[in-house]
Design a protein around this motif. Structure first.
Motif, short mmCIF file in Angstrom:
data_model
loop_
_atom_site.label_atom_id
_atom_site.label_comp_id
_atom_site.label_asym_id
_atom_site.label_seq_id
_atom_site.Cartn_x
_atom_site.Cartn_y
_atom_site.Cartn_z
N SER A 131 -26.88 103.51 85.74
CA SER A 131 -26.80 103.63 84.77
C SER A 131 -25.88 102.31 84.08
O SER A 131 -26.77 101.95 83.21
CB SER A 131 -25.01 105.34 84.28
OG SER A 131 -25.11 105.04 83.15
N ALA A 142 -27.80 109.12 85.81
CA ALA A 142 -27.71 108.12 85.20
C ALA A 142 -28.20 108.03 83.18
O ALA A 142 -27.51 107.01 82.69
CB ALA A 142 -28.32 106.66 85.41
N ALA A 155 -34.16 103.39 83.29
CA ALA A 155 -33.72 104.02 84.50
C ALA A 155 -34.91 103.91 85.96
O ALA A 155 -34.40 103.68 86.54
CB ALA A 155 -33.26 105.29 84.34
N THR A 176 -29.17 100.03 83.61
CA THR A 176 -29.60 100.44 82.94
C THR A 176 -29.56 100.18 81.11
O THR A 176 -30.25 99.27 80.33
CB THR A 176 -30.33 102.02 82.66
OG1 THR A 176 -30.62 101.85 84.15
CG2 THR A 176 -31.45 102.54 81.90
#
Length: 224
Positions: A89, A151, A202, A92
């Protein structure tokens, strides 16, 4: 040459220092009322400026980069499932921060001095260094494909909170989600586009990471 684990920890220690410096600089500028990430027509009071400061996705993404990098530098157990989702996460989020800033926000900004430096650190330097550090020294191994859905929990929660707060207060951190100006239809379209961008980034990060993890040498067993 130091072992790869040492290089990884040193690289992330440097990234943590860089990110912390960027956050502190922007925080000081907000306290001094010397400019915020997106300039507003009116200058709110300090408590409002501080609340808005932590409402920016850019700030949250940089805070996560700092926390994750500091954990890697300390040698924390970053291979645990929760950490895998957090790291994916974070990567991203900081990549999307850089991309959206370059495409949508950079043309709107006319900064100089400290605000210019803070902007470049938060939106350019930290995203670039974070990606280079991840590609070059890892750590790799972000887990299974279900980490992609995990995420996206933080960005989705941020979007929902931001839109609800904006509907109540009339303030939105970014012009491309300003429903009071764009209307519900255009705002929804923009949010869906950004959500698709998050999902694609992601999935791409995880795909690259899995390939990099496969190339890592397997440690040999010590002879008896």
């Amino acid at each position: 040459m130091p072992p790869r684990s040492d290089l990884t920890r040193r690289a992330h220690a440097a990234l943590a220092v860089l990110t912390l410096a960027a956050l502190v600089l922007q925080f000081v500028l907000v306290v001094q009322d010397a400019g915020i990430l997106i300039e507003q027509d009116t200058r709110p009071d300090l408590d409002v400026r501080l609340a808005r400061f932590f409402s920016y996705f850019t700030i949250q993404a940089n805070v996560l980069v700092f926390l994750v990098s500091a954990a890697v530098a300390r040698g924390s157990h970053i291979a645990r499932p929760m950490w895998q989702a957090v790291r994916l996460s974070t990567l991203t989020g900081i990549i999307v921060t850089g991309v959206v800033h370059w495409v949508a926000l950079r043309p709107l900004l006319d900064l100089s001095g400290g605000p210019w430096l803070a902007d470049k650190l938060l939106h350019v330097a930290v995203p670039l260094v974070a990606v280079v550090a991840w590609l070059a020294v890892g750590p790799h191994g972000l887990g299974l494909w279900r980490r992609v859905a995990q995420a996206l929990i933080w960005p989705a929660a941020w979007a929902v909170f931001t839109l609800i707060r904006g509907a109540i207060t009339g303030w939105y951190p970014y012009p491309f989600i300003d429903a009071s100006d764009l209307g519900a239809g255009r705002t929804t379209f923009n949010v869906i586009g950004i959500a698709l961008l998050f999902g694609a980034v992601a999935a791409g990060v995880l795909a690259v990471d899995r390939r990099l993890a496969q190339r890592q040498p397997v440690p040999r067993s010590s002879p008896l």
